[in-house]
Write a protein that holds these residues in place. Sequence first.
Motif, PDB file in Angstrom:
ATOM      1  N   PRO A  63       0.808  -1.224   0.000  1.00 21.24           N
ATOM      2  CA  PRO A  63       0.000   0.000   0.000  1.00 21.24           C
ATOM      3  C   PRO A  63       0.838   1.271   0.000  1.00 21.24           C
ATOM      4  O   PRO A  63       0.441   2.280  -0.581  1.00 21.24           O
ATOM      5  CB  PRO A  63      -0.819  -0.124   1.291  1.00 21.24           C
ATOM      6  N   LEU A  64       2.016   1.220   0.637  1.00 19.48           N
ATOM      7  CA  LEU A  64       2.864   2.408   0.699  1.00 19.48           C
ATOM      8  C   LEU A  64       3.273   2.852  -0.701  1.00 19.48           C
ATOM      9  O   LEU A  64       3.304   4.055  -0.998  1.00 19.48           O
ATOM     10  CB  LEU A  64       4.099   2.120   1.554  1.00 19.48           C
ATOM     11  N   ALA A  65       3.585   1.892  -1.577  1.00 20.25           N
ATOM     12  CA  ALA A  65       3.914   2.224  -2.960  1.00 20.25           C
ATOM     13  C   ALA A  65       2.713   2.855  -3.655  1.00 20.25           C
ATOM     14  O   ALA A  65       2.853   3.777  -4.466  1.00 20.25           O
ATOM     15  CB  ALA A  65       4.368   0.967  -3.710  1.00 20.25           C
ATOM     16  N   ARG A 118      -9.568  -6.438  -4.788  1.00 21.11           N
ATOM     17  CA  ARG A 118      -9.459  -5.896  -3.431  1.00 21.11           C
ATOM     18  C   ARG A 118      -8.010  -5.505  -3.152  1.00 21.11           C
ATOM     19  O   ARG A 118      -7.089  -6.271  -3.426  1.00 21.11           O
ATOM     20  CB  ARG A 118      -9.941  -6.916  -2.405  1.00 21.11           C
ATOM     21  N   ALA A 119      -7.837  -4.312  -2.595  1.00 19.70           N
ATOM     22  CA  ALA A 119      -6.490  -3.797  -2.339  1.00 19.70           C
ATOM     23  C   ALA A 119      -5.871  -4.471  -1.122  1.00 19.70           C
ATOM     24  O   ALA A 119      -6.582  -4.913  -0.215  1.00 19.70           O
ATOM     25  CB  ALA A 119      -6.557  -2.288  -2.112  1.00 19.70           C
ATOM     26  N   PRO A 120      -4.539  -4.571  -1.083  1.00 17.34           N
ATOM     27  CA  PRO A 120      -3.882  -5.091   0.135  1.00 17.34           C
ATOM     28  C   PRO A 120      -4.157  -4.183   1.323  1.00 17.34           C
ATOM     29  O   PRO A 120      -4.311  -2.971   1.167  1.00 17.34           O
ATOM     30  CB  PRO A 120      -2.392  -5.087  -0.239  1.00 17.34           C
ATOM     31  N   GLN A 121      -4.226  -4.768   2.492  1.00 15.55           N
ATOM     32  CA  GLN A 121      -4.631  -4.028   3.690  1.00 15.55           C
ATOM     33  C   GLN A 121      -3.542  -3.074   4.158  1.00 15.55           C
ATOM     34  O   GLN A 121      -2.367  -3.431   4.213  1.00 15.55           O
ATOM     35  CB  GLN A 121      -4.981  -5.000   4.811  1.00 15.55           C
ATOM     36  N   THR A 122      -3.949  -1.864   4.480  1.00 14.33           N
ATOM     37  CA  THR A 122      -3.040  -0.884   5.068  1.00 14.33           C
ATOM     38  C   THR A 122      -2.984  -1.121   6.572  1.00 14.33           C
ATOM     39  O   THR A 122      -4.026  -1.110   7.235  1.00 14.33           O
ATOM     40  CB  THR A 122      -3.522   0.552   4.790  1.00 14.33           C
ATOM     41  N   PRO A 123      -1.809  -1.365   7.133  1.00 16.79           N
ATOM     42  CA  PRO A 123      -1.736  -1.735   8.564  1.00 16.79           C
ATOM     43  C   PRO A 123      -2.175  -0.604   9.479  1.00 16.79           C
ATOM     44  O   PRO A 123      -2.005   0.576   9.172  1.00 16.79           O
ATOM     45  CB  PRO A 123      -0.246  -2.065   8.759  1.00 16.79           C
ATOM     46  N   ARG A 124      -2.740  -0.987  10.605  1.00 20.90           N
ATOM     47  CA  ARG A 124      -3.175  -0.036  11.625  1.00 20.90           C
ATOM     48  C   ARG A 124      -2.062   0.148  12.647  1.00 20.90           C
ATOM     49  O   ARG A 124      -1.393  -0.807  13.038  1.00 20.90           O
ATOM     50  CB  ARG A 124      -4.440  -0.558  12.311  1.00 20.90           C
ATOM     51  N   LEU A 140      -8.342   6.880  20.011  1.00 22.12           N
ATOM     52  CA  LEU A 140      -7.054   7.426  19.585  1.00 22.12           C
ATOM     53  C   LEU A 140      -6.235   6.492  18.716  1.00 22.12           C
ATOM     54  O   LEU A 140      -5.400   6.954  17.931  1.00 22.12           O
ATOM     55  CB  LEU A 140      -6.225   7.824  20.809  1.00 22.12           C
ATOM     56  N   PHE A 141      -6.456   5.174  18.817  1.00 20.71           N
ATOM     57  CA  PHE A 141      -5.565   4.247  18.122  1.00 20.71           C
ATOM     58  C   PHE A 141      -6.339   3.179  17.353  1.00 20.71           C
ATOM     59  O   PHE A 141      -6.005   2.002  17.392  1.00 20.71           O
ATOM     60  CB  PHE A 141      -4.598   3.599  19.119  1.00 20.71           C
ATOM     61  N   SER A 142      -7.375   3.629  16.653  1.00 21.60           N
ATOM     62  CA  SER A 142      -8.146   2.715  15.805  1.00 21.60           C
ATOM     63  C   SER A 142      -7.937   3.025  14.333  1.00 21.60           C
ATOM     64  O   SER A 142      -8.776   2.697  13.501  1.00 21.60           O
ATOM     65  CB  SER A 142      -9.646   2.818  16.151  1.00 21.60           C
ATOM     66  N   TYR A 143      -6.821   3.656  14.002  1.00 20.23           N
ATOM     67  CA  TYR A 143      -6.643   4.176  12.652  1.00 20.23           C
ATOM     68  C   TYR A 143      -5.332   3.689  12.037  1.00 20.23           C
ATOM     69  O   TYR A 143      -4.431   3.215  12.721  1.00 20.23           O
ATOM     70  CB  TYR A 143      -6.652   5.710  12.677  1.00 20.23           C
ATOM     71  N   ASP A 144      -5.253   3.867  10.738  1.00 21.06           N
ATOM     72  CA  ASP A 144      -4.018   3.587  10.018  1.00 21.06           C
ATOM     73  C   ASP A 144      -3.131   4.830  10.058  1.00 21.06           C
ATOM     74  O   ASP A 144      -3.545   5.898  10.521  1.00 21.06           O
ATOM     75  CB  ASP A 144      -4.340   3.213   8.565  1.00 21.06           C
ATOM     76  N   TRP A 145      -1.912   4.704   9.539  1.00 13.41           N
ATOM     77  CA  TRP A 145      -0.939   5.787   9.639  1.00 13.41           C
ATOM     78  C   TRP A 145      -1.339   7.029   8.847  1.00 13.41           C
ATOM     79  O   TRP A 145      -0.929   8.151   9.184  1.00 13.41           O
ATOM     80  CB  TRP A 145       0.435   5.303   9.171  1.00 13.41           C
ATOM     81  N   VAL A 146      -2.161   6.867   7.807  1.00 14.26           N
ATOM     82  CA  VAL A 146      -2.524   8.016   6.963  1.00 14.26           C
ATOM     83  C   VAL A 146      -3.361   9.028   7.748  1.00 14.26           C
ATOM     84  O   VAL A 146      -3.254  10.239   7.525  1.00 14.26           O
ATOM     85  CB  VAL A 146      -3.284   7.547   5.709  1.00 14.26           C
ATOM     86  N   VAL A 147      -4.200   8.547   8.674  1.00 14.75           N
ATOM     87  CA  VAL A 147      -5.018   9.458   9.481  1.00 14.75           C
ATOM     88  C   VAL A 147      -4.119  10.385  10.291  1.00 14.75           C
ATOM     89  O   VAL A 147      -4.321  11.615  10.314  1.00 14.75           O
ATOM     90  CB  VAL A 147      -5.947   8.655  10.410  1.00 14.75           C
ATOM     91  N   PHE A 149      -0.953  11.007   9.667  1.00 14.24           N
ATOM     92  CA  PHE A 149      -0.177  11.805   8.713  1.00 14.24           C
ATOM     93  C   PHE A 149      -0.962  13.030   8.267  1.00 14.24           C
ATOM     94  O   PHE A 149      -0.397  14.130   8.158  1.00 14.24           O
ATOM     95  CB  PHE A 149       0.200  10.942   7.502  1.00 14.24           C
ATOM     96  N   ALA A 150      -2.258  12.865   8.013  1.00 11.54           N
ATOM     97  CA  ALA A 150      -3.090  13.984   7.575  1.00 11.54           C
ATOM     98  C   ALA A 150      -3.160  15.074   8.633  1.00 11.54           C
ATOM     99  O   ALA A 150      -3.059  16.272   8.329  1.00 11.54           O
ATOM    100  CB  ALA A 150      -4.493  13.489   7.221  1.00 11.54           C
ATOM    101  N   LEU A 151      -3.312  14.674   9.893  1.00 10.47           N
ATOM    102  CA  LEU A 151      -3.388  15.652  10.971  1.00 10.47           C
ATOM    103  C   LEU A 151      -2.045  16.365  11.164  1.00 10.47           C
ATOM    104  O   LEU A 151      -1.998  17.585  11.383  1.00 10.47           O
ATOM    105  CB  LEU A 151      -3.801  14.965  12.272  1.00 10.47           C
ATOM    106  N   ILE A 152      -0.955  15.609  11.072  1.00 10.50           N
ATOM    107  CA  ILE A 152       0.376  16.217  11.185  1.00 10.50           C
ATOM    108  C   ILE A 152       0.618  17.163  10.022  1.00 10.50           C
ATOM    109  O   ILE A 152       1.215  18.238  10.181  1.00 10.50           O
ATOM    110  CB  ILE A 152       1.458  15.124  11.242  1.00 10.50           C
ATOM    111  N   LEU A 153       0.142  16.783   8.819  1.00 11.15           N
ATOM    112  CA  LEU A 153       0.320  17.630   7.640  1.00 11.15           C
ATOM    113  C   LEU A 153      -0.357  18.983   7.828  1.00 11.15           C
ATOM    114  O   LEU A 153       0.205  20.027   7.460  1.00 11.15           O
ATOM    115  CB  LEU A 153      -0.257  16.920   6.412  1.00 11.15           C
TER     116      LEU A 153
END
Length: 363
Positions: A63-65, A118-124, A140-147, A149-153
């Motif tokens: 998914p990172l790619a 179906r896409a490969p799963q993005t890890p939580r 606070l910790f039910s999300y993947d890294w993109v959530v 990342f968006a807030l930090i962005l």
Amino acid sequence: MDLSALDPIALIVSLIVAATPLVLAATGELVVEKSGVLNLGVEGMMIMGAVTGFIAAIETGTPLAGFALAALAGALLALIFGFLTQVLLSNQVATGLALTLFGLGLAALLGQSYTGMRAPQTPRLTLPEIDNIPIVGDLLFSYDWVVYFALILVALVWVFLNRTRAGLILRAVGENHDAAHALGYRVVSIRLAAIAFGGACAGLGGAYLSLVRVPSWSEGMTAGIGWIALAIVVFASWKPARVILGAWLFGGVTILQLNIQAANLNVLAIAAMLLAATAVLMLVTRIHRLDRRRVVRVMFVAALATLSLVLALGFPDFRLDSAYLSMTPYLTTIVVLVAISGDRARAALNAPASLGRVFHAST
């Protein structure tokens, strides 16, 4: 009305996940508009990010790619817009609309053979010590890294625009490109960089749809989210911190209408509760600055809440067709924009002065 079918914690988690593509796309568009450029092609860049990210994730299994290539695809598509509007001086509104149509068509062509996969799963992200804490761990910790990342962005964009010299230059270009050019700043280069950044963010938002929120590919899966992201920038008054609130508002409306459909709830009672909460928020916010107009608005919203409650009690079996409920995110967008446009002085004060204006070095 039985509300036991609604889990508040699950609703909040779903809200934040649904709002993440909006946070990413709106943050990118905010930077673009801060530079004085109006790019209406967010929808096209998001759908290209969705299909490119999905294809890359399927082919690489990572998914990172997919997210990386989605950001690249969005940036490249945005640079086409940038070349046309900043170098060839085409109309920004017409070019943005054309970019959306081009992106939708190209994405449909590229994704034909990937429909139904179906896409490969993005890890939580997990922290074992905190995940087990009731409520807090789930919130606070039910999300993947993109959530995260968006807030930090959003925080980084705020720091960039308000605490760095480069951000000050970008805002100066957006406020008065002629003065910035006279001071020796490369207006076109600065705007192209902002446009590429906005395209990359929109591409990431699209990839989040196809890799996490759905996760699959279907033609037209953005379904107007790009237009809502544009509305959020106006709703946020071109301020990064408010982008999160706007995205959560529209994401919450989307999730709420889906849960109302699933639980077969009385929509009038839900409307009454939302209007009552809105009236309370309007009353509490800046209560020390209440004036006649503000009191009238609060009373009007409270009257609507009362009317909805009376109707809900009078018609306990009232249900609204799912097609009408599906309209609510877009109706909310229209209502919010109409409400904001009513205060033209505030809108003019917050919007970049050179927004949408054509720049030419000889002028």
